[in-house]
Design a protein around this motif. Structure first.
Motif, PDB file in Angstrom:
ATOM      1  N   ALA A 413      73.351 -32.643   0.361  1.00 42.11           N
ATOM      2  CA  ALA A 413      73.934 -31.511   1.091  1.00 42.11           C
ATOM      3  C   ALA A 413      75.380 -31.263   0.657  1.00 42.11           C
ATOM      4  O   ALA A 413      75.833 -30.116   0.613  1.00 42.11           O
ATOM      5  N   GLU A 414      76.101 -32.336   0.349  1.00 41.80           N
ATOM      6  CA  GLU A 414      77.481 -32.193  -0.120  1.00 41.80           C
ATOM      7  C   GLU A 414      77.529 -31.506  -1.478  1.00 41.80           C
ATOM      8  O   GLU A 414      78.409 -30.663  -1.734  1.00 41.80           O
ATOM      9  N   LEU A 415      76.585 -31.844  -2.357  1.00 38.84           N
ATOM     10  CA  LEU A 415      76.552 -31.259  -3.697  1.00 38.84           C
ATOM     11  C   LEU A 415      75.956 -29.853  -3.696  1.00 38.84           C
ATOM     12  O   LEU A 415      76.199 -29.075  -4.627  1.00 38.84           O
ATOM     13  N   VAL A 416      75.163 -29.538  -2.684  1.00 38.46           N
ATOM     14  CA  VAL A 416      74.518 -28.217  -2.604  1.00 38.46           C
ATOM     15  C   VAL A 416      74.863 -27.605  -1.245  1.00 38.46           C
ATOM     16  O   VAL A 416      74.060 -27.664  -0.303  1.00 38.46           O
ATOM     17  N   PRO A 417      76.032 -27.022  -1.089  1.00 35.21           N
ATOM     18  CA  PRO A 417      76.418 -26.431   0.201  1.00 35.21           C
ATOM     19  C   PRO A 417      75.418 -25.362   0.642  1.00 35.21           C
ATOM     20  O   PRO A 417      74.902 -24.601  -0.168  1.00 35.21           O
ATOM     21  N   GLY A 418      75.130 -25.350   1.923  1.00 34.56           N
ATOM     22  CA  GLY A 418      74.199 -24.373   2.454  1.00 34.56           C
ATOM     23  C   GLY A 418      72.753 -24.818   2.454  1.00 34.56           C
ATOM     24  O   GLY A 418      71.874 -24.057   2.885  1.00 34.56           O
ATOM     25  N   ALA A 419      72.490 -26.015   1.973  1.00 30.34           N
ATOM     26  CA  ALA A 419      71.114 -26.509   1.966  1.00 30.34           C
ATOM     27  C   ALA A 419      70.610 -26.673   3.403  1.00 30.34           C
ATOM     28  O   ALA A 419      71.371 -27.002   4.316  1.00 30.34           O
ATOM     29  N   ARG A 420      69.346 -26.442   3.605  1.00 24.20           N
ATOM     30  CA  ARG A 420      68.738 -26.629   4.914  1.00 24.20           C
ATOM     31  C   ARG A 420      68.227 -28.056   5.017  1.00 24.20           C
ATOM     32  O   ARG A 420      67.588 -28.562   4.085  1.00 24.20           O
ATOM     33  N   ILE A 421      68.503 -28.710   6.140  1.00 24.49           N
ATOM     34  CA  ILE A 421      68.102 -30.102   6.327  1.00 24.49           C
ATOM     35  C   ILE A 421      67.103 -30.197   7.468  1.00 24.49           C
ATOM     36  O   ILE A 421      67.330 -29.668   8.561  1.00 24.49           O
ATOM     37  N   LEU A 422      65.989 -30.842   7.210  1.00 26.43           N
ATOM     38  CA  LEU A 422      65.016 -31.196   8.241  1.00 26.43           C
ATOM     39  C   LEU A 422      64.962 -32.717   8.309  1.00 26.43           C
ATOM     40  O   LEU A 422      64.690 -33.378   7.308  1.00 26.43           O
ATOM     41  N   THR A 423      65.216 -33.268   9.479  1.00 22.73           N
ATOM     42  CA  THR A 423      65.214 -34.713   9.613  1.00 22.73           C
ATOM     43  C   THR A 423      64.727 -35.103  10.999  1.00 22.73           C
ATOM     44  O   THR A 423      64.739 -34.283  11.929  1.00 22.73           O
ATOM     45  N   GLY A 424      64.283 -36.334  11.143  1.00 21.77           N
ATOM     46  CA  GLY A 424      63.832 -36.825  12.434  1.00 21.77           C
ATOM     47  C   GLY A 424      62.675 -36.017  12.987  1.00 21.77           C
ATOM     48  O   GLY A 424      61.787 -35.573  12.243  1.00 21.77           O
ATOM     49  N   PRO A 425      62.650 -35.757  14.295  1.00 25.50           N
ATOM     50  CA  PRO A 425      61.539 -35.020  14.912  1.00 25.50           C
ATOM     51  C   PRO A 425      61.356 -33.609  14.372  1.00 25.50           C
ATOM     52  O   PRO A 425      60.271 -33.037  14.499  1.00 25.50           O
ATOM     53  N   ALA A 426      62.395 -33.037  13.785  1.00 22.57           N
ATOM     54  CA  ALA A 426      62.274 -31.686  13.222  1.00 22.57           C
ATOM     55  C   ALA A 426      61.506 -31.682  11.905  1.00 22.57           C
ATOM     56  O   ALA A 426      61.033 -30.625  11.463  1.00 22.57           O
ATOM     57  N   ALA A 427      61.382 -32.842  11.283  1.00 16.90           N
ATOM     58  CA  ALA A 427      60.724 -32.921   9.969  1.00 16.90           C
ATOM     59  C   ALA A 427      59.229 -33.158  10.162  1.00 16.90           C
ATOM     60  O   ALA A 427      58.710 -34.252   9.948  1.00 16.90           O
ATOM     61  N   THR A 428      58.540 -32.117  10.587  1.00 15.59           N
ATOM     62  CA  THR A 428      57.084 -32.186  10.735  1.00 15.59           C
ATOM     63  C   THR A 428      56.418 -31.542   9.525  1.00 15.59           C
ATOM     64  O   THR A 428      57.050 -30.783   8.782  1.00 15.59           O
ATOM     65  N   ALA A 429      55.134 -31.810   9.366  1.00 15.98           N
ATOM     66  CA  ALA A 429      54.410 -31.228   8.242  1.00 15.98           C
ATOM     67  C   ALA A 429      54.424 -29.712   8.317  1.00 15.98           C
ATOM     68  O   ALA A 429      54.661 -29.024   7.315  1.00 15.98           O
ATOM     69  N   ALA A 430      54.199 -29.154   9.504  1.00 20.70           N
ATOM     70  CA  ALA A 430      54.180 -27.697   9.653  1.00 20.70           C
ATOM     71  C   ALA A 430      55.527 -27.090   9.323  1.00 20.70           C
ATOM     72  O   ALA A 430      55.615 -26.035   8.663  1.00 20.70           O
ATOM     73  N   ALA A 431      56.616 -27.739   9.772  1.00 21.22           N
ATOM     74  CA  ALA A 431      57.952 -27.209   9.500  1.00 21.22           C
ATOM     75  C   ALA A 431      58.270 -27.236   8.009  1.00 21.22           C
ATOM     76  O   ALA A 431      58.841 -26.288   7.455  1.00 21.22           O
ATOM     77  N   VAL A 432      57.900 -28.322   7.348  1.00 25.97           N
ATOM     78  CA  VAL A 432      58.160 -28.421   5.908  1.00 25.97           C
ATOM     79  C   VAL A 432      57.345 -27.383   5.145  1.00 25.97           C
ATOM     80  O   VAL A 432      57.870 -26.679   4.271  1.00 25.97           O
ATOM     81  N   ILE A 433      56.052 -27.271   5.462  1.00 26.70           N
ATOM     82  CA  ILE A 433      55.199 -26.309   4.769  1.00 26.70           C
ATOM     83  C   ILE A 433      55.718 -24.881   4.965  1.00 26.70           C
ATOM     84  O   ILE A 433      55.729 -24.072   4.030  1.00 26.70           O
ATOM     85  N   ALA A 434      56.160 -24.577   6.175  1.00 24.63           N
ATOM     86  CA  ALA A 434      56.680 -23.235   6.449  1.00 24.63           C
ATOM     87  C   ALA A 434      57.959 -22.955   5.682  1.00 24.63           C
ATOM     88  O   ALA A 434      58.229 -21.803   5.303  1.00 24.63           O
ATOM     89  N   ALA A 435      58.765 -23.984   5.431  1.00 22.35           N
ATOM     90  CA  ALA A 435      60.061 -23.786   4.764  1.00 22.35           C
ATOM     91  C   ALA A 435      59.949 -23.746   3.242  1.00 22.35           C
ATOM     92  O   ALA A 435      60.821 -23.174   2.575  1.00 22.35           O
ATOM     93  N   LEU A 436      58.925 -24.333   2.675  1.00 21.66           N
ATOM     94  CA  LEU A 436      58.841 -24.451   1.216  1.00 21.66           C
ATOM     95  C   LEU A 436      58.900 -23.110   0.477  1.00 21.66           C
ATOM     96  O   LEU A 436      59.586 -23.006  -0.552  1.00 21.66           O
ATOM     97  N   PRO A 437      58.205 -22.049   0.912  1.00 24.66           N
ATOM     98  CA  PRO A 437      58.226 -20.806   0.133  1.00 24.66           C
ATOM     99  C   PRO A 437      59.614 -20.188  -0.036  1.00 24.66           C
ATOM    100  O   PRO A 437      59.846 -19.446  -0.996  1.00 24.66           O
ATOM    101  N   ASP A 438      60.540 -20.500   0.875  1.00 20.11           N
ATOM    102  CA  ASP A 438      61.885 -19.913   0.798  1.00 20.11           C
ATOM    103  C   ASP A 438      62.886 -20.807   0.090  1.00 20.11           C
ATOM    104  O   ASP A 438      64.073 -20.461   0.006  1.00 20.11           O
ATOM    105  N   HIS A 439      62.438 -21.930  -0.411  1.00 22.23           N
ATOM    106  CA  HIS A 439      63.354 -22.888  -1.032  1.00 22.23           C
ATOM    107  C   HIS A 439      62.760 -23.374  -2.357  1.00 22.23           C
ATOM    108  O   HIS A 439      61.851 -24.208  -2.357  1.00 22.23           O
ATOM    109  N   PRO A 440      63.260 -22.878  -3.478  1.00 22.89           N
ATOM    110  CA  PRO A 440      62.691 -23.288  -4.767  1.00 22.89           C
ATOM    111  C   PRO A 440      62.952 -24.735  -5.134  1.00 22.89           C
ATOM    112  O   PRO A 440      62.323 -25.267  -6.035  1.00 22.89           O
TER     113      PRO A 440
END
Length: 584
Positions: A413-440
């Motif tokens: 995150a320090e090297l890539v400012p503005g990166a989106r972070i999913l961690t802990g309870p927020a890092a679910t399979a559905a959340a990751v799958i939904a976020a992948l198309p917007d993040h190359p």
């Protein structure tokens, strides 16, 4: 091992074959068994006479159109193994490879298709060896491509071969796209329904299980109905002038063209011969014989790699990598395309026992499961977005903590400012799958769990991995246009020996999903080492945080990071030889 018992087996099998009517559905299987017994007998006694009978019955079984495809493939392999001439052997193996689509038809569920393909382990290498015996190295390359990565090619081919169809038959192209997308959606729905049924099976509420089972059955019926339309539509497309090769294994000239950025090295081993086939930009194949490489030694080194990795690196150098590099003298990039169990080895890290220059000192290595997969990874595609997604699991339910994951995520995150972070309870399979198309670019710092018995169930452990696992099957069903998946997890490139040629592992799943570059691991990696590797790679890609990630440099960045780890831990290759780059 008793010749008398083999004689008795041959006699019994002869009686069984004679007693089975010609139209009986099991006759081909009994003939194939009858062929195998004299083949064993000839090998033990050193008498080639029994092979004549084996050749005859194998040929009859292979030609039985009503027999199960798996039996016909087994019989055709037997014909190749017992053939009198190299030309006869090649024809038999070509017949076996041509039958493979029938072994794994789309009308079967994904797990059943994988099971069928697991039964052909060893066939690609044997077919290539037969072509080399017949003096046809280009045909050897074609057979390796046709017999490997079958599920991979089905998923990637329709996305790369449609340009000519759109130009020549736009209506058929539109129909094909609709059917393809519907099939992929149905397969994904079926996998999710089956997973829900499996989870519900552990619940005490029978209604929940019944609902999940009903959903799984409905999804399976829809998939079967759609799949039945696939082959007829492909045949209609192939009937159009200029489209006869649609979705067919490409000819050698097309495969050789993929080596324009650097050599592609296919390495195969059989009990009879072992070779490396080196493709360069010119339309030819350099055959590098590997007489010191044998299958028994290969299997032994695979077993020992976790206990004595340094010995395995030296063994690979002496028997594989050294002869290859000496023969083709490459510089710059090189793509390893190992066949069968060779995919379990870190060929990129091989080096001589005296500490002299090894592979890491001479080339920048990448891996590809097939040549077509590499072509797919390089194809021109629209940008998926501009963001970077970071997924970090320092604490995972029912799994050990990964204290380095939090620091790893913070550094990215320090090297890539503005990166989106999913961690802990927020890092679910559905959340990751939904976020992948917007993040190359996606970086996953978590546990990885391979599944040797069922590679499609290999999983990246997110917060809800117990109920909604992010598996190979789920990831490979995604369709993305993306740049880099950095899998900072254990064993992401680990599959089973039966399905090694299908690239059924987490690294392969991200390639299949549409990532141009994937960073993965062959075995477990220490999370502190992973954090150090991550820092080095992203510092290189972002010019120490001064630029957006230049993902086209991924292979070089990984190479330099691995070299730095080797310099720090020269006597601990388990820390650095596990890391690989796959893709373009």
């Amino acid at each position: 091992g008793d010749p008398d018992e083999l004689d008795e087996a041959v006699a019994a099998l002869r009686l069984a074959a004679a007693a089975t009517p010609a139209d009986h559905p099991r006759r081909a299987a009994r003939l194939a068994s009858l062929g195998a017994a004299p083949q064993l007998l000839a090998g033990q006694a050193g008498d080639p006479t029994p092979l004549s009978e084996a050749r005859t019955v194998f040929a009859i079984a292979a030609a039985t159109a009503t027999a199960p495809a798996g039996i016909r493939v087994l019989a055709a392999r037997g014909s190749g193994a017992t053939a009198e001439t190299a030309a006869d052997a090649l024809r038999a193996y070509e017949d076996a490879v041509a039958l493979l689509p029938m072994v794994s038809p789309r009308t079967l569920a994904r797990g059943d298709r994988e099971y069928g393909l697991g039964g052909i382990a060893g066939l690609p290498a044997a077919a290539a060896a037969a072509a080399l015996d017949a003096g046809q190295p280009q045909r050897a390359v074609e057979l390796l491509e046709a017999a490997r990565g079958i599920l991979l090619a089905e998923a990637t081919g329709p996305h790369g071969d449609l340009g000519a169809v759109h130009a020549a038959a736009p209506e058929l192209a539109a129909e094909f796209v609709r059917l393809r997308d519907a099939l992929e959606a149905a397969e994904l729905a079926g996998r999710r329904a089956a997973g829900a049924a499996a989870v519900a099976g552990g619940e005490p509420v029978e209604e929940t299980l019944a609902d999940a089972d009903a959903a799984a059955r409905h999804a399976d019926l829809r998939r079967r109905g759609l799949a039945a339309r696939w082959d007829p539509l492909v045949e209609r497309i192939r009937a159009v002038d200029g489209l006869g090769g649609f979705l067919a294994p490409p000819p050698f000239a097309e495969l050789a063209a993929v080596a324009d950025a650097g050599p592609i090295v296919l390495v195969s081993v059989t009990d009879r011969r072992s070779d490396a086939l080196v493709l360069g930009p010119e339309p030819s194949v350099r055959v590098v014989a590997l007489p010191a490489l044998d299958r028994a030694g290969l299997l032994d080194r695979i077993e020992r790699i976790s206990d004595d990795p340094a010995d395995v690196l030296t063994w690979m150098w002496d028997r594989i990598a050294g002869p290859v590099l000496d023969a083709c003298a490459p510089g710059g990039r090189l793509w390893w395309c190992p066949v069968g169990e060779l995919a379990f080895l870190p060929l990129h890290a091989a080096g001589p026992a005296d500490g002299g220059p090894g592979v890491l000192d001479r080339v920048v290595s990448s891996y590809t499961p097939t040549i077509r997969a590499l072509r797919h990874a390089r194809r021109a595609r629209p940008a998926a977005g501009t963001g970077v997604l970071i997924v970090a699991m320092p604490h995972t339910p029912d799994a050990p903590d990964l204290p380095g994951a939090a620091a790893e995520a913070a550094r990215v995150a320090e090297l890539v400012p503005g990166a989106r972070i999913l961690t802990g309870p927020a890092a679910t399979a559905a959340a990751v799958i939904a976020a992948l198309p917007d993040h190359p670019v996606v970086h996953l710092a978590c546990h990885g769990r391979a599944d040797h018995a069922d590679p499609a169930r290999a999983t990246l452990l997110l917060h809800d991995h117990a109920g909604e696992p992010l598996t190979v099957a789920v990831v490979s069903g995604l369709r993305l246009d993306a740049d880099l998946a950095f899998l900072s997890a254990c064993e992401t490139t680990r599959s089973s020996d039966r399905l090694a040629d299908e690239a059924l592992h987490i690294t392969g799943a991200f390639l299949l999903a549409g990532y141009r570059h994937v960073v993965g691991t062959l075995w477990p990696i220490n999370d502190r080492i992973a954090a150090r590797l991550t820092d080095a790679v992203y510092s290189d890609l972002t010019d120490s945080g001064r630029a957006a990630p230049r993902t086209e440099r991924t292979a070089h960045a990984v190479h330099e990071a691995v070299l730095a780890l080797r310099a720090t831990y020269p006597d601990a290759p388990q820390h650095w030889a596990t890391v690989i780059h796959a893709g373009g």
